[in-house]
Design an enzyme around this catalytic site. Structure first.
Site, mmCIF file in Angstrom:
data_model
loop_
_atom_site.group_PDB
_atom_site.id
_atom_site.type_symbol
_atom_site.label_atom_id
_atom_site.label_comp_id
_atom_site.label_asym_id
_atom_site.label_seq_id
_atom_site.Cartn_x
_atom_site.Cartn_y
_atom_site.Cartn_z
ATOM 1 C CD GLU A 44 0.862 5.780 -5.694
ATOM 2 O OE1 GLU A 44 1.564 6.293 -4.777
ATOM 3 O OE2 GLU A 44 0.892 6.179 -6.869
ATOM 4 C CG ASP B 84 6.778 12.089 -0.876
ATOM 5 O OD1 ASP B 84 6.706 11.163 -0.052
ATOM 6 O OD2 ASP B 84 6.207 12.061 -1.991
HETATM 7 O O1 KIV Z 1 4.285 12.097 -4.389
HETATM 8 C C1 KIV Z 1 3.073 12.033 -4.210
HETATM 9 O O2 KIV Z 1 2.297 12.904 -4.615
HETATM 10 C C2 KIV Z 1 2.547 10.889 -3.471
HETATM 11 C C3 KIV Z 1 1.068 10.674 -3.460
HETATM 12 C C4 KIV Z 1 0.616 10.210 -4.778
HETATM 13 C C5 KIV Z 1 0.631 9.784 -2.362
HETATM 14 O O3 KIV Z 1 3.291 10.137 -2.928
#
Ligand code: KIV
Length: 264
Positions: free
Chosen positions: A181, A84
């Site tokens: 989401e 991420d």
């Molecule tokens: O940060 C995270 O865990 C996410 C998921 C919930 C898709 O973005």
């Protein structure tokens, strides 16, 4: 056991085989999830909440994600690893490129970014330079203060049309995967059917190409409450590996998410 790649995910969508995904933050859990056959692991900025104890994901840094990506990378063989991009690490295209490169060098196979139209130049720039991108639409937690809380998105006509438009634009800009989401199941189905790239849902109903959950919710160890769209699989299983097998099995068979995990 062949490595899951962006081409495998594309093939899974074409074959109608559901994609299974979980978050992971360290080598031990990631290794166990990988050995049980999970397709995708995400080093999510959710680590700000479930590991660091913050109320939201905003304090997470690129260094945090890079550290946990290195840990997960060392623990796995098969799963595709997504890192991420945390809050404000992709505010400009140049910054995006620099930070995405750090995460790829930490072992990620793809980076995930939250947002729609404003992100399109960055998505194109990353993919043109060899960095696969996963988009993230709907309830994008880094915008929690704009939304006024962790609220289901896309419930009215204008917003659902905007999310659909942004999903198509992200695909056109080069995104190879999309996370949706907390949006109504009917909207998630429409987007999944419209796109040729795979779509993974969390709180987006059963008709996406796959599902992702936060591992702490699946194992019932989240500090606060378990979100309605999630499920504690440890409760019904003897141990952690059995819980993960059960999650993978239910997603693959299409029995998770059920109606009680879905927004309409
Ligand atoms: O940060 C995270 O865990 C996410 C998921 C919930 C898709 O973005």
């Amino acid at each position: 056991m062949s490595k899951v790649t962006t081409s495998s995910l594309q093939k899974f969508k074409q074959e109608g085989r559901k994609i299974t995904a979980l978050t992971a933050y360290d080598a031990s859990f990631a290794g166990a999830f990988d050995a049980e056959g999970i397709d995708v692991l995400l080093v999510g900025d959710s680590l700000g909440m479930v590991l660091q104890g913050h109320n939201d994901t905003l304090p997470v840094t690129v260094a945090d994600i890079a550290y946990h990506t290195r840990c997960v990378h060392r623990g796995i063989e098969r799963a595709l690893l997504i890192a991420d991009m945390p809050f404000m690490s992709y505010a400009t295209p140049e910054q995006t490129l620099q930070n995405a490169a750090l995460l790829m060098q930490a072992g990620a196979n793809m980076v995930k970014v939250e947002g729609g139209e404003w992100l399109l130049p960055s998505v194109t720039m990353l993919t043109e330079r060899g960095i696969p991108v996963c988009g993230h639409l709907g309830l994008t937690p880094q915008s929690v203060h704009v939304f006024g809380g962790f609220k289901v998105q896309g419930r009215d006509e204008d917003n659902s049309q905007r999310i659909l438009r942004e999903a198509k634009a992200l695909q056109a800009a080069g995104a190879q995967l999309l996370v949706l989401e907390c949006i109504p199941a009917s909207l998630a189905k429409l987007i999944t059917d419209c796109l040729s790239i795979p779509v993974i849902g969390i709180g987006a109903g059963k008709d996406t190409d796959g599902q992702i959950l936060v591992m702490h919710d699946v194992l019932g160890i989240s500090s606060g409450y378990i979100p309605r769209f999630s499920k504690n699989y440890l409760q019904q299983s003897g141990d952690i590996r059995a819980a993960i097998r059960c999650y993978i099995d239910e997603v693959t068979r299409g029995s998770f998410p059920a109606a009680e995990h879905t927004f309409n």
